[in-house]
Design a protein around this motif. Structure first.
Motif, PDB file in Angstrom:
ATOM      1  N   LYS A  21       0.813  -1.214   0.000  1.00  0.00           N
ATOM      2  CA  LYS A  21       0.000   0.000   0.000  1.00  0.00           C
ATOM      3  C   LYS A  21       0.844   1.260   0.000  1.00  0.00           C
ATOM      4  O   LYS A  21       0.397   2.317  -0.437  1.00  0.00           O
ATOM      5  CB  LYS A  21      -0.921   0.000   1.222  1.00  0.00           C
ATOM      6  CG  LYS A  21      -1.972  -1.098   1.218  1.00  0.00           C
ATOM      7  CD  LYS A  21      -2.841  -1.004   2.462  1.00  0.00           C
ATOM      8  CE  LYS A  21      -3.589   0.307   2.507  1.00  0.00           C
ATOM      9  NZ  LYS A  21      -4.504   0.395   3.673  1.00  0.00           N
ATOM     10  N   ARG A  22       2.052   1.166   0.533  1.00  0.00           N
ATOM     11  CA  ARG A  22       2.964   2.311   0.659  1.00  0.00           C
ATOM     12  C   ARG A  22       2.322   3.465   1.426  1.00  0.00           C
ATOM     13  O   ARG A  22       2.479   4.635   1.088  1.00  0.00           O
ATOM     14  CB  ARG A  22       3.452   2.777  -0.714  1.00  0.00           C
ATOM     15  CG  ARG A  22       4.507   1.917  -1.322  1.00  0.00           C
ATOM     16  CD  ARG A  22       4.678   2.179  -2.790  1.00  0.00           C
ATOM     17  NE  ARG A  22       3.468   1.857  -3.510  1.00  0.00           N
ATOM     18  CZ  ARG A  22       3.252   2.168  -4.781  1.00  0.00           C
ATOM     19  NH1 ARG A  22       4.171   2.830  -5.443  1.00  0.00           N
ATOM     20  NH2 ARG A  22       2.145   1.838  -5.390  1.00  0.00           N
ATOM     21  N   SER A  23       1.572   3.088   2.444  1.00  0.00           N
ATOM     22  CA  SER A  23       0.975   4.072   3.344  1.00  0.00           C
ATOM     23  C   SER A  23       1.003   3.510   4.746  1.00  0.00           C
ATOM     24  O   SER A  23       0.796   2.308   4.952  1.00  0.00           O
ATOM     25  CB  SER A  23      -0.469   4.393   2.935  1.00  0.00           C
ATOM     26  OG  SER A  23      -1.281   3.235   3.010  1.00  0.00           O
ATOM     27  N   PHE A  24       1.266   4.382   5.702  1.00  0.00           N
ATOM     28  CA  PHE A  24       1.438   3.963   7.088  1.00  0.00           C
ATOM     29  C   PHE A  24       0.428   4.731   7.919  1.00  0.00           C
ATOM     30  O   PHE A  24       0.679   5.863   8.336  1.00  0.00           O
ATOM     31  CB  PHE A  24       2.872   4.259   7.541  1.00  0.00           C
ATOM     32  CG  PHE A  24       3.263   3.521   8.793  1.00  0.00           C
ATOM     33  CD1 PHE A  24       3.575   2.178   8.750  1.00  0.00           C
ATOM     34  CD2 PHE A  24       3.322   4.170  10.006  1.00  0.00           C
ATOM     35  CE1 PHE A  24       3.953   1.497   9.889  1.00  0.00           C
ATOM     36  CE2 PHE A  24       3.695   3.503  11.162  1.00  0.00           C
ATOM     37  CZ  PHE A  24       4.004   2.148  11.097  1.00  0.00           C
ATOM     38  N   SER A  25      -0.755   4.142   8.121  1.00  0.00           N
ATOM     39  CA  SER A  25      -1.820   4.822   8.837  1.00  0.00           C
ATOM     40  C   SER A  25      -1.590   4.737  10.339  1.00  0.00           C
ATOM     41  O   SER A  25      -0.757   3.972  10.831  1.00  0.00           O
ATOM     42  CB  SER A  25      -3.176   4.210   8.476  1.00  0.00           C
ATOM     43  OG  SER A  25      -3.241   2.854   8.879  1.00  0.00           O
ATOM     44  N   GLY A  26      -2.392   5.526  11.073  1.00  0.00           N
ATOM     45  CA  GLY A  26      -2.288   5.507  12.525  1.00  0.00           C
ATOM     46  C   GLY A  26      -2.699   4.178  13.125  1.00  0.00           C
ATOM     47  O   GLY A  26      -2.121   3.718  14.115  1.00  0.00           O
ATOM     48  N   SER A  27      -3.683   3.514  12.504  1.00  0.00           N
ATOM     49  CA  SER A  27      -4.112   2.205  13.012  1.00  0.00           C
ATOM     50  C   SER A  27      -3.009   1.164  12.850  1.00  0.00           C
ATOM     51  O   SER A  27      -2.781   0.336  13.738  1.00  0.00           O
ATOM     52  CB  SER A  27      -5.376   1.762  12.280  1.00  0.00           C
ATOM     53  OG  SER A  27      -6.425   2.687  12.470  1.00  0.00           O
ATOM     54  N   PHE A  28      -2.316   1.201  11.705  1.00  0.00           N
ATOM     55  CA  PHE A  28      -1.222   0.254  11.489  1.00  0.00           C
ATOM     56  C   PHE A  28      -0.108   0.471  12.499  1.00  0.00           C
ATOM     57  O   PHE A  28       0.457  -0.488  13.031  1.00  0.00           O
ATOM     58  CB  PHE A  28      -0.690   0.390  10.064  1.00  0.00           C
ATOM     59  CG  PHE A  28      -1.394  -0.487   9.077  1.00  0.00           C
ATOM     60  CD1 PHE A  28      -2.674  -0.940   9.319  1.00  0.00           C
ATOM     61  CD2 PHE A  28      -0.783  -0.864   7.896  1.00  0.00           C
ATOM     62  CE1 PHE A  28      -3.335  -1.740   8.417  1.00  0.00           C
ATOM     63  CE2 PHE A  28      -1.437  -1.676   6.988  1.00  0.00           C
ATOM     64  CZ  PHE A  28      -2.725  -2.114   7.250  1.00  0.00           C
ATOM     65  N   SER A  29       0.229   1.731  12.756  1.00  0.00           N
ATOM     66  CA  SER A  29       1.306   2.007  13.713  1.00  0.00           C
ATOM     67  C   SER A  29       0.918   1.541  15.113  1.00  0.00           C
ATOM     68  O   SER A  29       1.766   1.041  15.861  1.00  0.00           O
ATOM     69  CB  SER A  29       1.624   3.499  13.721  1.00  0.00           C
ATOM     70  OG  SER A  29       0.492   4.249  14.141  1.00  0.00           O
ATOM     71  N   PHE A  30      -0.354   1.698  15.477  1.00  0.00           N
ATOM     72  CA  PHE A  30      -0.802   1.259  16.792  1.00  0.00           C
ATOM     73  C   PHE A  30      -0.716  -0.267  16.919  1.00  0.00           C
ATOM     74  O   PHE A  30      -0.206  -0.797  17.919  1.00  0.00           O
ATOM     75  CB  PHE A  30      -2.242   1.728  17.032  1.00  0.00           C
ATOM     76  CG  PHE A  30      -2.794   1.337  18.368  1.00  0.00           C
ATOM     77  CD1 PHE A  30      -2.401   1.999  19.518  1.00  0.00           C
ATOM     78  CD2 PHE A  30      -3.708   0.300  18.480  1.00  0.00           C
ATOM     79  CE1 PHE A  30      -2.906   1.643  20.755  1.00  0.00           C
ATOM     80  CE2 PHE A  30      -4.222  -0.065  19.702  1.00  0.00           C
ATOM     81  CZ  PHE A  30      -3.823   0.603  20.845  1.00  0.00           C
ATOM     82  N   VAL A  31      -1.190  -0.984  15.908  1.00  0.00           N
ATOM     83  CA  VAL A  31      -1.159  -2.449  15.949  1.00  0.00           C
ATOM     84  C   VAL A  31       0.281  -2.953  15.959  1.00  0.00           C
ATOM     85  O   VAL A  31       0.645  -3.860  16.738  1.00  0.00           O
ATOM     86  CB  VAL A  31      -1.942  -3.033  14.758  1.00  0.00           C
ATOM     87  CG1 VAL A  31      -1.774  -4.553  14.694  1.00  0.00           C
ATOM     88  CG2 VAL A  31      -3.414  -2.686  14.863  1.00  0.00           C
ATOM     89  N   LEU A  32       1.132  -2.372  15.117  1.00  0.00           N
ATOM     90  CA  LEU A  32       2.534  -2.793  15.093  1.00  0.00           C
ATOM     91  C   LEU A  32       3.224  -2.492  16.416  1.00  0.00           C
ATOM     92  O   LEU A  32       4.077  -3.269  16.866  1.00  0.00           O
ATOM     93  CB  LEU A  32       3.264  -2.089  13.939  1.00  0.00           C
ATOM     94  CG  LEU A  32       2.973  -2.619  12.534  1.00  0.00           C
ATOM     95  CD1 LEU A  32       3.689  -1.775  11.485  1.00  0.00           C
ATOM     96  CD2 LEU A  32       3.401  -4.070  12.393  1.00  0.00           C
ATOM     97  N   GLY A  33       2.882  -1.374  17.048  1.00  0.00           N
ATOM     98  CA  GLY A  33       3.474  -1.063  18.348  1.00  0.00           C
ATOM     99  C   GLY A  33       3.077  -2.076  19.415  1.00  0.00           C
ATOM    100  O   GLY A  33       3.921  -2.509  20.211  1.00  0.00           O
ATOM    101  N   ILE A  34       1.821  -2.484  19.431  1.00  0.00           N
ATOM    102  CA  ILE A  34       1.372  -3.496  20.401  1.00  0.00           C
ATOM    103  C   ILE A  34       2.065  -4.828  20.134  1.00  0.00           C
ATOM    104  O   ILE A  34       2.515  -5.523  21.070  1.00  0.00           O
ATOM    105  CB  ILE A  34      -0.152  -3.646  20.340  1.00  0.00           C
ATOM    106  CG1 ILE A  34      -0.843  -2.336  20.734  1.00  0.00           C
ATOM    107  CG2 ILE A  34      -0.617  -4.786  21.243  1.00  0.00           C
ATOM    108  CD1 ILE A  34      -0.566  -1.890  22.131  1.00  0.00           C
ATOM    109  N   LEU A  35       2.175  -5.209  18.855  1.00  0.00           N
ATOM    110  CA  LEU A  35       2.840  -6.476  18.516  1.00  0.00           C
ATOM    111  C   LEU A  35       4.319  -6.439  18.901  1.00  0.00           C
ATOM    112  O   LEU A  35       4.855  -7.433  19.424  1.00  0.00           O
ATOM    113  CB  LEU A  35       2.680  -6.761  17.029  1.00  0.00           C
ATOM    114  CG  LEU A  35       1.265  -7.103  16.547  1.00  0.00           C
ATOM    115  CD1 LEU A  35       1.236  -7.218  15.025  1.00  0.00           C
ATOM    116  CD2 LEU A  35       0.777  -8.405  17.173  1.00  0.00           C
ATOM    117  N   ALA A  36       4.988  -5.317  18.656  1.00  0.00           N
ATOM    118  CA  ALA A  36       6.397  -5.205  19.033  1.00  0.00           C
ATOM    119  C   ALA A  36       6.562  -5.268  20.540  1.00  0.00           C
ATOM    120  O   ALA A  36       7.528  -5.868  21.056  1.00  0.00           O
ATOM    121  CB  ALA A  36       6.985  -3.906  18.484  1.00  0.00           C
TER     122      ALA A  36
END
Length: 401
Positions: free
Chosen positions: A147-162
């Motif tokens: 998608k080449r886009s980094f939405s706020g929802s993606f950053s939140f989910v990736l932060g929880i997973l990390a």
């Protein structure tokens, strides 16, 4: 008697020679007037004067000093953002996905032995869980690359997973028998907590700090400046601290690989995770935070993008190191190895190939982005800006000149 002017309709005395309003000369009658009274003509509305016709000036649009149409640099920039970034994102997502599968197979393999994992069962079981989270992270990274886009929802989910990933690795460091990695585990736990705080602060409502300038002779009313996103700055600071702590804590994971005789390929992956990858993870939030402070500067966005491109460049170099490290061992010989271990080794080798290709494209994309942003700063420096006219505050009048 009264007579009306045939030109403007103004009533005048019957013996008037000229109209009292417009100066019209009444005609003189040579006949004797009849004694019979003449009824005046019915009064009609005076003619309304026509409004003056004003011709609107034709708008003038000056010709641009340069020919319209994209330049060669603009075309190349569009090609870089449209195609090269897509290839880099897809290959990066695929190689992370393959490494996640490699870790999963590698940490599951001890349980397939006749005696099982022995005293390391809890360690390998915890690392299998961490590898499962790493696999989910890889899927998200692949989606972001496409998608080449980094939405706020993606950053939140990736932060929880990390956060969960580092937490499980810390648990594995705590429960390793006959070896002490308590300090590294504590650092990973603190780093993961800081990362969680950064994610939560990044998703919270932005708190702002408002500053007012004192009135001056040119602005006799207070002028409010732009607001400063305090919550965003706090989130980036916590993210930087979290990256540093995880950098230190993951050194314990590298020690695990050296103690257990893990192949050089895996050690190279941990080297990447504890060095260049974490360095890029530290530089990126610094660039974003600088962008917040320089949001009103005409160079702010370009400087922020250059810092992010440098972080991307370091990440690409790390990818090339890992891929080259894996391929330097040559084609793996899996004859005589158990099936699950052979699959893990082959998966790591294919991941190394994709990692090297992805690193090359990420490196190219970052270099072209740096050139693009540098050219943008040059154009901004050559552009003359004129301050906007002062506007009146709410409920007040603009200053008089």
């Amino acid at each position: 008697m009264t007579k009306y002017c045939p030109r403007c309709g103004t009533p005048n005395p019957d013996d008037a020679l000229f109209c009292a309003k417009c100066g019209y000369q009444f005609p003189q009658s040579t006949t004797t007037p009849s004694p019979t009274p003449i009824q005046p003509a019915p009064q009609s509305l005076p003619p309304q004067p026509m409004p003056p016709i004003t011709q609107q000036p034709t708008p003038y649009y000056p010709l641009p000093p340069y020919p319209q149409g994209p330049s060669s640099l603009d075309k190349f920039t569009n090609y870089n953002r449209k195609y090269l970034s897509l290839i880099a994102g897809i290959f990066t997502g695929l190689e992370i996905l393959l490494f996640a599968i490699f870790f999963m197979l590698f940490f599951i393999s001890p349980f397939t032995f006749p005696r099982g994992a022995g005293p390391y069962s809890g360690v390998f079981g915890t690392l299998v869980g961490a590898s499962a989270i790493y696999l989910i992270i890889a899927i998200f990274v692949l989606i972001i690359g496409i998608k080449r886009s980094f939405s706020g929802s993606f950053s939140f989910v990736l932060g929880i997973l990390a956060f969960l990933y580092f937490l499980l690795i810390a648990v594995a460091l705590f429960i390793i028998p006959h070896t002490s990695f308590v300090s590294e585990g504590v650092e990973l736990i603190i780093g993961s907590v800081f990362l969680l705080i950064a994610v939560i602060m990044g998703r919270s409502q932005p708190q702002t700090s408002t500053v007012y300038y004192q009135p001056t002779p040119y602005t006799p009313y207070p002028v409010q400046t732009s607001t400063l996103p305090v919550s965003g700055i706090i989130a980036y600071v916590f993210g930087i601290v979290a990256a540093v702590l995880t950098y230190i804590g993951l050194g314990g994971a590298t020690s695990i690989s050296s103690l257990n005789g893990v192949p050089l390929a895996l050690t190279g992956v941990f080297y990447f995770g504890t060095s260049l990858g974490i360095v890029a993870g530290i530089i990126a939030p610094i660039g974003l935070m600088i962008g917040l402070f320089m949001s009103k500067s005409k160079f702010g966005k370009s400087i922020r993008d250059i810092i992010l491109a440098v972080a991307l460049l370091i990440f690409g170099v790390g990818q090339m190191i890992v891929g080259g490290n894996i391929l330097s061992n040559g084609l793996p010989n899996t004859s005589g190895l158990p099936g699950i271990i052979a699959g893990a080794v082959d998966t790591a080798y294919v991941g190394g190939i994709l990692d090297l290709i992805a690193g090359i494209f990420v490196l190219l994309v970052s270099i072209f982005l740096i050139v693009e942003d540098t050219m943008a700063i040059t154009r901004e420096a050559r552009t003359t800006y004129y301050p906007p006219p002062p506007s009146s505050p709410a409920g007040g009048m603009p200053p008089s000149t």
